[in-house]
Design an enzyme around this catalytic site. Structure first.
Site, mmCIF file in Angstrom:
data_model
loop_
_atom_site.group_PDB
_atom_site.id
_atom_site.type_symbol
_atom_site.label_atom_id
_atom_site.label_comp_id
_atom_site.label_asym_id
_atom_site.label_seq_id
_atom_site.Cartn_x
_atom_site.Cartn_y
_atom_site.Cartn_z
ATOM 1 N N GLU A 106 -1.875 6.325 -0.783
ATOM 2 C CA GLU A 106 -3.328 6.650 -0.234
ATOM 3 C C GLU A 106 -3.332 7.627 0.378
ATOM 4 O O GLU A 106 -3.878 9.043 -0.104
ATOM 5 C CB GLU A 106 -3.800 5.353 0.347
ATOM 6 N N ASP A 114 -11.323 -3.185 -1.651
ATOM 7 C CA ASP A 114 -10.793 -2.895 -0.557
ATOM 8 C C ASP A 114 -11.301 -3.609 0.624
ATOM 9 O O ASP A 114 -10.822 -4.563 1.013
ATOM 10 C CB ASP A 114 -10.628 -1.257 -0.159
ATOM 11 N N HIS A 168 0.940 -1.176 -0.162
ATOM 12 C CA HIS A 168 0.036 0.011 -0.074
ATOM 13 C C HIS A 168 0.911 1.113 0.039
ATOM 14 O O HIS A 168 1.811 1.376 0.934
ATOM 15 C CB HIS A 168 -0.860 0.139 1.384
#
EC number: 3.5.4.2
Length: 335
Positions: free
Chosen positions: A197, A275, A194
């Site tokens: 974001e 998600d 990740h």
């Protein structure tokens, strides 16, 4: 477009299995396991699934996961997702799980992975949905704790395909996990992370240059950096974007503000994913529909997103081409 999206063959590459814990299932498993919850019923729990940013979401997310104690719980959770995904014509799913969320509560690593893996095997046999399992390391914890979890994973190399990085992004840059990813590569795991974001473009650079990942999860802040855009396109690094999540967590103020179409226009390898669908108001088809409506996507855009979902997967080239052919056949047969 709703029926078109529903029928479109697709893969999902950014899905946290703990994030599929619907309030009804949380209440049922909580009762089964005698875990007290602060909600009298599923409706009250659903109302509590309210948050304003990533951290407030994570607080609720970890509390809900406390009901998961037994192998059967992880099996039921995973099978419920697979059935939902199959109903939305997801043909292949690459699923994240967070073992530290559970081992920190005294749940055995084997309990978690056996329950999930048994469901994945049954899902392939009975539902025809293939899958790969990616173990995520919680980035708000130390690298040493992550390395201990990686050690536990070595026994399950045949089950765990890859290593990822999730949880609170700000203040926990990819560079923090350099040694862990070096070990993961040495052990032959696929790697993702990740990045971009909450964190800005620099976090994506770190994931690429320090962690050497094959895929970026989220990555929407790449659009801040022209050089990064060119690098992602040139190296064909996929981005697993989660539109409903981005809006719900305040990354974008509305779906109309989302930069997915701009990313597509720049030839980035963008995919659409859900998600944590139990929390963000929709599974993969709802995400496709939301961006289609808000950004006025055409059929050719939806086809590109679906094709990207397989191209970006960790399937073999042969399997990718089979799925991509099915997409084009589907599209050709829809008038």
């Amino acid at each position: 477009m709703n029926e078109y999206i529903k029928g479109l063959p697709k893969a999902e590459l950014h899905l946290h299995i703990e994030g599929t814990l619907e309030p009804e299932m949380m209440i049922d498993i909580g009762k089964r396991n005698g875990v007290p919850l602060p909600y009298p019923d599923a409706e009250a729990a659903r109302e509590a699934y309210a948050f304003k940013d990533l951290q407030s979401f994570l607080d609720i997310y970890y509390q809900a996961a406390s009901v998961l104690l037994c192998e059967q719980d992880f099996y039921d959770l995973t099978m419920a997702y697979l059935k939902k995904a199959r109903s939305q014509n997801v043909r292949h799913a690459e699923i994240f799980f967070d073992p530290q969320t559970h081992t920190s509560r005294g749940i055995a690593f084997d309990t978690v992975i056996t329950g999930i893996n048994n469901a994945l095997r049954d899902g392939e046999q009975n539902l025809g949905i293939t899958s790969k399992l990616i173990m995520c390391i919680l980035r708000h914890l130390s690298q040493d704790e992550g390395l201990k979890t990686l050690e536990q994973a070595l026994e399950y190399k045949g089950v765990i395909a890859g290593i990822g990085l999730d949880s609170s992004e700000l203040g926990n840059p990819p560079d923090k996990f350099r040694s862990l990813y070096e070990r993961a590569h040495k052990e032959g795991f696929l790697t993702v992370a990740h990045a971009g974001e909450e964190g800005h473009a620099d976090y994506i650079w770190q994931a690429l240059n320090t962690l050497h990942v094959a895929r970026i999860d989220h990555g929407v802040h790449c659009m801040e950096d022209e050089t990064l855009i060119h690098t992602l396109v040139e190296r064909q690094i996929p981005l697993t974007v989660c539109p409903l999540s981005n809006v719900r967590l305040g990354v974008f103020s509305s779906m109309e503000e989302h930069n997915l179409k701009k990313m597509l226009d720049r030839e980035l390898s963008v995919t659409v994913n859900s998600d944590d669908p139990a929390y963000f108001g929709g599974y993969v088809n709802e995400n496709y529909l939301a961006v289609q409506q808000a950004l006025t996507l055409e059929r050719k855009d939806l086809v590109r997103l679906a094709v990207n979902s397989f191209t970006a997967s960790f399937l073999t080239q042969e399997k990718k081409q089979q799925h991509i052919a099915a997409i084009h056949t589907f599209d050709k047969n829809i008038t």
